[in-house]
Design a protein around this motif. Structure first.
Motif, PDB file in Angstrom:
ATOM      1  N   THR A  53      -8.001 -23.711  14.090  1.00  0.00           N
ATOM      2  CA  THR A  53      -9.038 -24.234  13.193  1.00  0.00           C
ATOM      3  C   THR A  53      -8.814 -25.672  12.757  1.00  0.00           C
ATOM      4  OG1 THR A  53      -7.896 -23.441  11.200  1.00  0.00           O
ATOM      5  CG2 THR A  53      -9.435 -21.916  12.273  1.00  0.00           C
ATOM      6  N   SER A  54      -7.624 -26.214  12.955  1.00  0.00           N
ATOM      7  CA  SER A  54      -7.295 -27.548  12.439  1.00  0.00           C
ATOM      8  C   SER A  54      -6.565 -28.365  13.500  1.00  0.00           C
ATOM      9  CB  SER A  54      -6.426 -27.446  11.186  1.00  0.00           C
ATOM     10  OG  SER A  54      -7.042 -26.658  10.187  1.00  0.00           O
ATOM     11  N   TRP A 113     -11.172 -35.009   7.832  1.00  0.00           N
ATOM     12  CA  TRP A 113     -11.316 -34.420   6.506  1.00  0.00           C
ATOM     13  C   TRP A 113     -10.424 -35.147   5.499  1.00  0.00           C
ATOM     14  CZ3 TRP A 113     -12.101 -28.486   5.995  1.00  0.00           C
ATOM     15  CH2 TRP A 113     -13.114 -28.063   6.869  1.00  0.00           C
ATOM     16  N   TYR A 114      -9.313 -35.654   6.021  1.00  0.00           N
ATOM     17  CA  TYR A 114      -8.307 -36.227   5.123  1.00  0.00           C
ATOM     18  C   TYR A 114      -7.528 -37.259   5.922  1.00  0.00           C
ATOM     19  CZ  TYR A 114      -4.278 -36.271   1.899  1.00  0.00           C
ATOM     20  OH  TYR A 114      -3.291 -36.649   1.030  1.00  0.00           O
ATOM     21  N   GLY A 154      -9.833 -30.323   9.613  1.00  0.00           N
ATOM     22  CA  GLY A 154      -9.754 -28.897   9.343  1.00  0.00           C
ATOM     23  C   GLY A 154      -8.986 -28.593   8.072  1.00  0.00           C
ATOM     24  N   PRO A 155      -8.943 -27.319   7.684  1.00  0.00           N
ATOM     25  CA  PRO A 155      -8.399 -26.946   6.368  1.00  0.00           C
ATOM     26  C   PRO A 155      -6.884 -27.042   6.246  1.00  0.00           C
ATOM     27  CG  PRO A 155      -9.042 -24.992   7.602  1.00  0.00           C
ATOM     28  CD  PRO A 155      -9.536 -26.158   8.388  1.00  0.00           C
ATOM     29  N   GLN A 156      -6.155 -27.046   7.370  1.00  0.00           N
ATOM     30  CA  GLN A 156      -4.690 -27.074   7.307  1.00  0.00           C
ATOM     31  C   GLN A 156      -4.177 -28.489   7.518  1.00  0.00           C
ATOM     32  OE1 GLN A 156      -3.196 -24.247   6.439  1.00  0.00           O
ATOM     33  NE2 GLN A 156      -5.185 -23.203   6.522  1.00  0.00           N
TER      34      GLN A 156
END
Length: 241
Positions: A172-173, A123-124, A191-193
């Motif tokens: 989740t991450s 994601w990043y 993931g989002p974190q």
């Protein structure tokens, strides 16, 4: 109870507390794998729990008389089991320092969140100056990260030729840092974190505190939660684990 005679008490490992007339010997309870949850209140001078746990049941504290000790094996998510020796006070709290840690972190199954991350585009992506091998080669650093980031877990996967990828993850991450052939360290966040940022912050905190070894950390177990601290419980450097 000083000077009282106690009825001999059977411990979980089959031993018995032997008393002589007119004297009182310490009553010890040992909790091992597969033992049923003990019951009672302030029945023991010492409770030794050999089963590693992430959350220490407050019922274990209640088993110990004020002034008695509770030996527990807390499962540090990065460095593995670490033994703490806690003293129980009349207010019903148990506090004390870590006295021993595992020689090697236990091998854990790679979770699905990491497997999925390996097969997907990050994601990043960013860079870092924190070499993952510096962390994983230092038991004190691993212990500090585990006690500062208790909700995270770590894992490793193979990338061939004896090389491994070091991962940190929650449910989740996931994130890993990879040293490239040029020497740069690339971080892949899934993931989002942004978990590697949490690792960087915790590692920086550890360095600012003088790179403390495990025995400078302590643990408190109360009726309203479990807390870790550095050097002294009243130092202000305390957090929930």
């Amino acid at each position: 109870m000083r000077g009282a005679t106690l009825t001999p008490t059977t411990s979980r490992d089959g031993g018995r507390a032997v008393t002589a007339p007119g004297t009182r010997t310490p009553v010890v309870l040992k909790l091992g794998p597969g033992d049923p949850e003990p019951t009672g209140h302030a029945d023991y001078d010492e409770v030794i729990a050999t089963v590693p746990v992430r959350e220490i049941p407050y019922s274990w504290v209640r088993l110990v008389r004020p002034g008695g000790t509770l030996h527990v094996s807390w499962l540090n998510p990065f460095s593995g089991p670490a033994t703490a020796r806690l003293t129980v006070v009349p207010e019903g709290r148990a506090s004390g320092h870590f006295v021993e840690m595992a020689d090697h972190p236990p091998a854990e199954e790679v979770p699905s969140v990491v497997r999925q991350a390996e097969l997907s585009v990050p994601w990043y992506r960013t860079t870092t100056s924190l070499d993952p091998e510096v962390i994983w080669s230092d038991p004190a650093a691993l212990f500090a990260l585990g006690i500062r980031l208790p909700r995270l877990r770590c894992a490793q996967t193979s990338v061939g030729r004896g090389q491994v990828r070091r991962w940190v993850h929650d449910t989740t991450s996931a994130a890993c840092a990879v040293v490239t052939p040029s020497g740069a360290i690339t971080v892949e966040q899934h993931g989002p974190q942004l978990l590697w940022r949490e690792v960087e912050a915790a590692y920086q905190w550890w360095e600012e505190q003088g790179r403390p070894e495990f025995h400078r950390f302590g643990l408190s177990v109360t009726s309203f939660g479990q807390f870790a601290w550095l050097d002294d419980r009243c130092s202000g450097r305390i957090w929930r684990v």
